[in-house]
Design a protein around this motif. Structure first.
Motif, PDB file in Angstrom:
ATOM      1  N   TRP A  23       0.820  -1.213   0.000  1.00 36.92           N
ATOM      2  CA  TRP A  23       0.000   0.000   0.000  1.00 36.92           C
ATOM      3  C   TRP A  23       0.853   1.262   0.000  1.00 36.92           C
ATOM      4  O   TRP A  23       0.638   2.165  -0.812  1.00 36.92           O
ATOM      5  CB  TRP A  23      -0.938  -0.010   1.199  1.00 36.92           C
ATOM      6  CG  TRP A  23      -1.693   1.276   1.387  1.00 36.92           C
ATOM      7  CD1 TRP A  23      -1.493   2.226   2.343  1.00 36.92           C
ATOM      8  CD2 TRP A  23      -2.775   1.761   0.582  1.00 36.92           C
ATOM      9  NE1 TRP A  23      -2.370   3.266   2.200  1.00 36.92           N
ATOM     10  CE2 TRP A  23      -3.173   3.015   1.129  1.00 36.92           C
ATOM     11  CE3 TRP A  23      -3.438   1.270  -0.546  1.00 36.92           C
ATOM     12  CZ2 TRP A  23      -4.215   3.768   0.574  1.00 36.92           C
ATOM     13  CZ3 TRP A  23      -4.473   2.026  -1.085  1.00 36.92           C
ATOM     14  CH2 TRP A  23      -4.849   3.258  -0.528  1.00 36.92           C
ATOM     15  N   ARG A  24       1.826   1.335   0.912  1.00 35.77           N
ATOM     16  CA  ARG A  24       2.624   2.562   1.006  1.00 35.77           C
ATOM     17  C   ARG A  24       3.370   2.814  -0.304  1.00 35.77           C
ATOM     18  O   ARG A  24       3.511   3.961  -0.738  1.00 35.77           O
ATOM     19  CB  ARG A  24       3.583   2.477   2.191  1.00 35.77           C
ATOM     20  CG  ARG A  24       4.823   1.625   1.930  1.00 35.77           C
ATOM     21  CD  ARG A  24       5.644   1.300   3.138  1.00 35.77           C
ATOM     22  NE  ARG A  24       6.907   0.726   2.700  1.00 35.77           N
ATOM     23  CZ  ARG A  24       7.617  -0.154   3.397  1.00 35.77           C
ATOM     24  NH1 ARG A  24       7.200  -0.563   4.580  1.00 35.77           N
ATOM     25  NH2 ARG A  24       8.765  -0.602   2.921  1.00 35.77           N
ATOM     26  N   GLU A  25       3.853   1.744  -0.952  1.00 35.26           N
ATOM     27  CA  GLU A  25       4.609   1.908  -2.189  1.00 35.26           C
ATOM     28  C   GLU A  25       3.689   2.232  -3.358  1.00 35.26           C
ATOM     29  O   GLU A  25       4.067   3.005  -4.254  1.00 35.26           O
ATOM     30  CB  GLU A  25       5.444   0.662  -2.461  1.00 35.26           C
ATOM     31  CG  GLU A  25       6.550   0.479  -1.411  1.00 35.26           C
ATOM     32  CD  GLU A  25       7.418  -0.740  -1.643  1.00 35.26           C
ATOM     33  OE1 GLU A  25       7.094  -1.536  -2.559  1.00 35.26           O
ATOM     34  OE2 GLU A  25       8.410  -0.902  -0.907  1.00 35.26           O
ATOM     35  N   GLU A  26       2.474   1.689  -3.366  1.00 37.53           N
ATOM     36  CA  GLU A  26       1.511   2.020  -4.416  1.00 37.53           C
ATOM     37  C   GLU A  26       1.111   3.499  -4.320  1.00 37.53           C
ATOM     38  O   GLU A  26       1.043   4.201  -5.337  1.00 37.53           O
ATOM     39  CB  GLU A  26       0.274   1.127  -4.285  1.00 37.53           C
ATOM     40  CG  GLU A  26      -0.860   1.471  -5.231  1.00 37.53           C
ATOM     41  CD  GLU A  26      -0.506   1.247  -6.694  1.00 37.53           C
ATOM     42  OE1 GLU A  26      -1.227   1.790  -7.556  1.00 37.53           O
ATOM     43  OE2 GLU A  26       0.476   0.534  -6.982  1.00 37.53           O
ATOM     44  N   VAL A  27       0.869   3.980  -3.099  1.00 42.71           N
ATOM     45  CA  VAL A  27       0.535   5.390  -2.903  1.00 42.71           C
ATOM     46  C   VAL A  27       1.685   6.278  -3.363  1.00 42.71           C
ATOM     47  O   VAL A  27       1.483   7.322  -3.993  1.00 42.71           O
ATOM     48  CB  VAL A  27       0.201   5.660  -1.419  1.00 42.71           C
ATOM     49  CG1 VAL A  27       0.117   7.151  -1.141  1.00 42.71           C
ATOM     50  CG2 VAL A  27      -1.105   4.983  -1.030  1.00 42.71           C
ATOM     51  N   LEU A  60      -1.193   7.031  15.704  1.00 42.77           N
ATOM     52  CA  LEU A  60      -1.732   5.780  15.186  1.00 42.77           C
ATOM     53  C   LEU A  60      -0.806   5.228  14.105  1.00 42.77           C
ATOM     54  O   LEU A  60      -0.147   4.216  14.300  1.00 42.77           O
ATOM     55  CB  LEU A  60      -3.145   6.009  14.641  1.00 42.77           C
ATOM     56  CG  LEU A  60      -4.011   4.789  14.303  1.00 42.77           C
ATOM     57  CD1 LEU A  60      -5.473   5.210  14.238  1.00 42.77           C
ATOM     58  CD2 LEU A  60      -3.624   4.115  13.001  1.00 42.77           C
ATOM     59  N   ALA A  61      -0.748   5.919  12.965  1.00 41.31           N
ATOM     60  CA  ALA A  61       0.108   5.511  11.848  1.00 41.31           C
ATOM     61  C   ALA A  61       0.239   6.706  10.911  1.00 41.31           C
ATOM     62  O   ALA A  61      -0.588   7.627  10.944  1.00 41.31           O
ATOM     63  CB  ALA A  61      -0.500   4.320  11.103  1.00 41.31           C
ATOM     64  N   PRO A  62       1.251   6.738  10.059  1.00 37.49           N
ATOM     65  CA  PRO A  62       1.392   7.854   9.120  1.00 37.49           C
ATOM     66  C   PRO A  62       0.231   7.924   8.137  1.00 37.49           C
ATOM     67  O   PRO A  62      -0.349   6.904   7.766  1.00 37.49           O
ATOM     68  CB  PRO A  62       2.703   7.539   8.383  1.00 37.49           C
ATOM     69  CG  PRO A  62       3.404   6.541   9.230  1.00 37.49           C
ATOM     70  CD  PRO A  62       2.340   5.761   9.943  1.00 37.49           C
ATOM     71  N   ALA A  63      -0.094   9.138   7.711  1.00 42.84           N
ATOM     72  CA  ALA A  63      -1.108   9.320   6.678  1.00 42.84           C
ATOM     73  C   ALA A  63      -0.503   9.032   5.306  1.00 42.84           C
ATOM     74  O   ALA A  63       0.677   9.279   5.061  1.00 42.84           O
ATOM     75  CB  ALA A  63      -1.650  10.747   6.719  1.00 42.84           C
ATOM     76  N   ALA A  64      -1.331   8.522   4.402  1.00 42.75           N
ATOM     77  CA  ALA A  64      -0.848   8.121   3.079  1.00 42.75           C
ATOM     78  C   ALA A  64      -0.184   9.268   2.332  1.00 42.75           C
ATOM     79  O   ALA A  64       0.856   9.085   1.693  1.00 42.75           O
ATOM     80  CB  ALA A  64      -2.009   7.560   2.259  1.00 42.75           C
ATOM     81  N   ALA A 122      -7.021   2.929   4.247  1.00 44.51           N
ATOM     82  CA  ALA A 122      -8.165   3.479   4.996  1.00 44.51           C
ATOM     83  C   ALA A 122      -7.782   3.918   6.409  1.00 44.51           C
ATOM     84  O   ALA A 122      -8.645   4.031   7.268  1.00 44.51           O
ATOM     85  CB  ALA A 122      -9.313   2.474   5.049  1.00 44.51           C
ATOM     86  N   ASN A 123      -6.496   4.169   6.634  1.00 39.68           N
ATOM     87  CA  ASN A 123      -6.005   4.574   7.960  1.00 39.68           C
ATOM     88  C   ASN A 123      -6.318   3.542   9.036  1.00 39.68           C
ATOM     89  O   ASN A 123      -6.466   3.901  10.210  1.00 39.68           O
ATOM     90  CB  ASN A 123      -6.589   5.931   8.372  1.00 39.68           C
ATOM     91  CG  ASN A 123      -6.048   7.063   7.534  1.00 39.68           C
ATOM     92  OD1 ASN A 123      -4.870   7.079   7.178  1.00 39.68           O
ATOM     93  ND2 ASN A 123      -6.911   7.999   7.181  1.00 39.68           N
ATOM     94  N   LYS A 124      -6.392   2.269   8.660  1.00 40.75           N
ATOM     95  CA  LYS A 124      -6.764   1.228   9.615  1.00 40.75           C
ATOM     96  C   LYS A 124      -5.774   0.068   9.568  1.00 40.75           C
ATOM     97  O   LYS A 124      -5.939  -0.879   8.786  1.00 40.75           O
ATOM     98  CB  LYS A 124      -8.181   0.713   9.321  1.00 40.75           C
ATOM     99  CG  LYS A 124      -9.274   1.734   9.588  1.00 40.75           C
ATOM    100  CD  LYS A 124     -10.643   1.147   9.317  1.00 40.75           C
ATOM    101  CE  LYS A 124     -11.749   2.157   9.608  1.00 40.75           C
ATOM    102  NZ  LYS A 124     -13.089   1.597   9.332  1.00 40.75           N
TER     103      LYS A 124
END
Length: 234
Positions: A23-27, A60-64, A122-124
């Motif tokens: 996901w992170r690499e696709e974004v 929580l986690a980094p935003a895309a 989805a930030n989840k």
């Protein structure tokens, strides 16, 4: 290279969770139109702040298109706009904005981190991804242990991730574990001479909370000010 810098470097190279890596690499490849001319970070985002921080903020986690784009926690998105404005307002940041890693922002006695270091769909993040990433938070807490005196946890997900990490890092966490709530305050005993820790809960600075008024700037500043006093920063 100091130990925390080395930890940050190793975090940035992690590929432990296939779904998050994809996901992170696709974004980072497809980008958002507004940032089409920018090179995305596209990797796990390490913590940000001095190695002798007395106050730790756990998200929580980094935003895309925030941390995943800029490479710094809460940087380049609206959640970060709210958080760093509040830190500036209470005297814990050099400026009220955080837009890029080279923007000159400094934090005073504060470090910002997350229990999941990759941007999730989805930030989840899943509970499994949270557990896989826990070792990084445990290591970070261990390195900060000589100086950190207070922690603010943003949101229930972060709270659930932080409590077991604190136990593994050497603090005594009550059982049953304290429940999350905005304004929650728990004092954890240390298991050695380095002493205890003040743990605070705060609603997350997500747009879902800030746009609806569930979390207001006043509410956020109140929690940060109380935590700063507990950490002897003010």
């Amino acid at each position: 290279m100091d130990a925390l810098t080395d930890l940050d470097r190793r975090i940035a190279g992690c590929r432990a969770c296939p779904r998050l890596v994809d996901w992170r690499e696709e974004v980072a490849r497809t980008k958002r139109a507004a940032f089409a001319d920018q090179t995305y970070w596209g990797r796990p985002v390490p913590g940000f702040g001095p190695p002798d921080a007395r106050l730790l903020i756990v998200g929580l986690a980094p935003a895309a298109h925030g941390g995943n784009r800029t490479g710094r926690m809460f940087t380049g998105d609206r959640s970060g706009d709210v958080l760093y404005q509040a830190l500036y307002d209470v005297g814990l940041a050099s400026q009220p904005t955080s837009v890029a890693v080279d923007d000159g922002l400094e934090l005073y006695g504060v470090r910002v981190t997350a229990p999941v270091h990759c941007a999730p769909p989805a930030n989840k993040p899943t509970p499994g991804e949270r557990e896989t990433c826990r070792s990084w938070l445990v290591a970070e807490l261990g390195l900060l242990r000589p100086t950190v005196r207070a922690i603010v946890v943003l949101g229930a997900f972060g709270w659930q991730a932080t409590l077991p990490a604190l136990a593994q890092a050497g603090w005594s966490v009550p059982r049953p574990r304290p429940a999350f709530g905005h304004g929650a305050h728990v004092v954890l005993d240390g298991v050695d001479a380095r002493g205890g820790l003040d743990l605070f809960g705060c609603f997350h600075v997500s747009q879902r909370n800030t746009f609806t008024g569930r979390l207001t700037p006043v509410m956020l500043r109140q929690v940060l000010s109380e935590a700063a006093r507990a950490a002897s920063l003010t």
